[in-house]
Motif scaffolding. Structure first.
Motif, PDB file in Angstrom:
ATOM      1  N   UNK A   6      35.115  73.473  57.239  1.00  0.00           N
ATOM      2  CA  UNK A   6      34.404  72.981  58.221  1.00  0.00           C
ATOM      3  C   UNK A   6      33.515  71.883  58.250  1.00  0.00           C
ATOM      4  N   UNK A   7      33.613  71.242  57.018  1.00  0.00           N
ATOM      5  CA  UNK A   7      32.455  70.211  56.533  1.00  0.00           C
ATOM      6  C   UNK A   7      33.455  69.285  55.822  1.00  0.00           C
ATOM      7  N   UNK A   8      34.283  68.481  56.578  1.00  0.00           N
ATOM      8  CA  UNK A   8      35.064  67.371  55.653  1.00  0.00           C
ATOM      9  C   UNK A   8      34.736  66.714  54.825  1.00  0.00           C
ATOM     10  N   UNK A   9      33.286  66.169  54.682  1.00  0.00           N
ATOM     11  CA  UNK A   9      32.687  65.606  53.806  1.00  0.00           C
ATOM     12  C   UNK A   9      32.359  66.186  52.529  1.00  0.00           C
ATOM     13  N   UNK A  10      32.255  67.442  52.541  1.00  0.00           N
ATOM     14  CA  UNK A  10      32.276  68.382  51.387  1.00  0.00           C
ATOM     15  C   UNK A  10      33.545  68.428  50.499  1.00  0.00           C
TER      16      UNK A  10
END
Length: 336
Positions: free
Chosen positions: A312-316
């Motif tokens: 749910x955090x595409x930048x992770x």
């Protein structure tokens, strides 16, 4: 080669639970159960005696009901997934909530609460396997998982592997609670981390998406510090640290020292994150190893991992694997 100690210690879901004890010439002994593929006990020689350096139970029976993942292999996706949902290739997947409205450590029947099979073992290593079917706990894809423990001297290497027939997220971690004194709390252990930042969380321990520098905070362990603030009060810690990306591959990401410096733990990993949990919420109602009580701060978890709620955090860093890109994760823990 030392012959392994292998015995039946109970039953779970109609199958025998086995224990294998690995031992090394330095006198280290590590007891591993097929249930949860977990480390039940880890004993290190010290001053002519043995010291147990993890939290656990003397028998198998308390684990299914009372264990807060003591020594377990957690997953399919360890840590928290917000709202028990994620989207992969345009499809929404619903996961069972087992911590409020959120999904924790693979759900109420995650891989840390299954009985694994022993594929092979000898006196220095054991390989355990588990099959997780498509749709298991809401996850897509059939997943074949293997965890191999290898003991050499005072160092335990852990290799995590998983193969899938469809894209799916995987984040498998070891969930040992360490206490290098063998008893009491861990507040005066000294911890040093190769981590200049951490992932900020909300009141439900869900990442907000922000990655914040540790400088100037009680979470700055770069130079080594205890789990107390400047006034001597306990600092509650249950955070994922973003490990330094330019760290030396052969250097430990975490070094933990007992208050009297009798033992030091070094953790090595190829993962991007490290969850540090100082058992600030622990309260185990039954006796642990040797009849010990396990209240708050009784142990310290150092869970090398992918970032929590990464779907749910595409930048992770992405936790998605595929048939062409299987999962492989290696860590090593040395205590001497």
């Amino acid at each position: 080669m030392t012959e392994p100690t292998r015995r039946i210690v109970g039953a779970f879901d109609g199958r025998e639970v086995e224990e294998v004890v690995l031992s090394s010439p330095t006198g280290v002994r590590i007891s591993i159960l097929t249930y949860g593929a977990l480390i039940r006990d880890w004993r290190v020689p010290l001053g002519g005696r043995e010291r147990s350096v993890v939290l656990g139970f003397d028998q198998f029976e308390p684990y299914p009901k009372h264990s807060p993942y003591f020594g377990a292999i957690a997953g399919r996706v360890a840590n928290r997934t917000a709202g028990g949902r994620f989207v992969l290739d345009g499809t929404v997947y619903a996961l069972p909530a087992n911590e409020g409205r959120n999904h924790l450590h693979g759900g109420p029947q995650g891989i840390g609460e299954r009985n694994w099979a022993i594929e092979r073992c000898d006196g220095q290593s054991v390989r355990l396997t588990l099959q997780s079917a498509d749709g298991d706990m809401g996850y897509p894809g059939n997943l074949d998982i293997a965890v191999t423990y290898s003991l050499a001297g005072n160092r335990l290497d852990i290799l995590f592997e998983a193969m899938t027939d469809a894209p799916t997220p995987v984040n498998i971690v070891q969930h040992n609670y360490f206490n290098l004194m063998g008893e009491g709390d861990i507040l005066d252990h000294t911890l040093r981390l190769a981590a200049g930042a951490y992932t900020v969380v909300d009141e439900e321990q869900i990442p907000t998406g922000e990655i914040r520098p540790v400088a100037g905070s009680d979470l700055d362990f770069r130079a080594g510090r205890t789990m107390r603030d400047r006034a001597g009060n306990p600092v509650d810690c249950d955070f994922n640290f973003a490990l330094d990306t330019r760290r030396a591959a052969a250097a430990p990401v975490a070094v933990l020292a007992a208050p009297d410096r009798s033992l030091t733990l070094s953790l090595f990993t190829d993962q991007p994150g490290l969850q540090v949990y100082n058992a600030c919420k622990l309260d185990v109602p039954v006796p642990g190893l040797g009849g010990r009580n396990y209240p708050r701060y009784a142990g310290l978890c150092l869970e090398d991992q992918g970032f929590p709620d990464a779907m749910n955090n595409p930048h992770f860093p992405s936790p998605v694997i595929s048939p062409e890109r299987p999962y492989r994760h290696h860590c090593a823990i040395e205590i001497a």
